[in-house]
Design an enzyme around this catalytic site. Structure first.
Site, PDB file in Angstrom:
ATOM      1  N   HIS A 130      -2.002   5.660  -2.375  1.00  0.00           N
ATOM      2  CA  HIS A 130      -1.840   6.556  -3.520  1.00  0.00           C
ATOM      3  C   HIS A 130      -2.253   5.842  -4.796  1.00  0.00           C
ATOM      4  O   HIS A 130      -2.492   4.631  -4.801  1.00  0.00           O
ATOM      5  CB  HIS A 130      -0.416   7.114  -3.623  1.00  0.00           C
ATOM      6  CG  HIS A 130       0.669   6.108  -3.812  1.00  0.00           C
ATOM      7  ND1 HIS A 130       0.827   5.336  -4.953  1.00  0.00           N
ATOM      8  CD2 HIS A 130       1.699   5.742  -2.990  1.00  0.00           C
ATOM      9  CE1 HIS A 130       1.885   4.565  -4.840  1.00  0.00           C
ATOM     10  NE2 HIS A 130       2.436   4.779  -3.651  1.00  0.00           N
ATOM     11  N   CYS A 157       4.001   1.213   0.075  1.00  0.00           N
ATOM     12  CA  CYS A 157       2.727   1.927   0.049  1.00  0.00           C
ATOM     13  C   CYS A 157       1.616   1.018  -0.469  1.00  0.00           C
ATOM     14  O   CYS A 157       1.876  -0.077  -0.957  1.00  0.00           O
ATOM     15  CB  CYS A 157       2.825   3.154  -0.856  1.00  0.00           C
ATOM     16  SG  CYS A 157       3.919   4.439  -0.206  1.00  0.00           S
TER      17      CYS A 157
END
Length: 182
Positions: A130, A157
């Site tokens: 992301h 992430c």
């Protein structure tokens, strides 16, 4: 003497394609793509896969053994594993595959941050590629964004620049192999 030095550099680059990329944008700018050349056209790539190096803060796009694009990235913070006593990244190490979950934005209330342009690679929305993180109002967290390509910072992430994350969310085929290494 100059010829030997040039030959040595060429050999170094060929044996380790991740060592140097002449197209990397410097200084790092999380508002822009990591490289100054266009993103790869995946319709022309035969064996697409991704390697994420947590220690180098880089995400490498490959066609077989050929490096085709490099992205600045930041993975999970390093913490002490209470079971082993070893310092480990919050990003899981191993081989995973891109999943169908993706979108334009999310916000994790419990962490107090979100991001834009995401695509899942583990546990159907738990671990993502992301953009650099956003605050509750949707503005980018500049302090965290400035870590891109330089240090870790996520909760597991893989953070990317805004355009890199947008490209990944739009173009990463479901099932693409993703190898995460320390």
């Amino acid at each position: 003497m100059a010829t030997a030095n040039n030959r040595s550099k060429t050999t170094k680059n060929t044996s380790n394609p991740e060592a140097i990329s002449s197209h990397m944008r410097t200084p790092i700018d999380w508002h822009k793509s990591s490289e100054t050349v266009p993103y790869p056209d995946l319709s022309k790539v035969k064996n697409f896969w991704i390697k994420v190096s947590l220690k180098k803060n880089r995400t490498y796009l490959y066609d077989g053994q050929k490096l085709i694009y490099t992205m600045y990235s930041s993975g999970g913070m390093y913490t002490k594993n209470p079971q082993t006593g070893k310092t480990e990244s919050m990003t899981p190490i191993g081989t995973y595959y891109a999943q169908a979950e993706r979108g334009n934005s999310f916000f994790n209330q419990s962490l107090g941050e979100g991001a834009n342009y995401y695509v899942s690679w583990l546990n159907h929305g738990t671990y993502l590629f992301h953009s650099v993180p956003t605050k509750a109002g949707g503005t980018y967290n500049v302090k965290e964004a400035d870590k891109l390509g330089k240090s870790t910072g996520s909760h597991g992430c893989i953070r990317l620049s805004i355009p890199d994350a947008q490209w990944m969310s739009s173009h990463l085929p479901v099932g693409t192999k993703i190898k995460i290494v320390n």
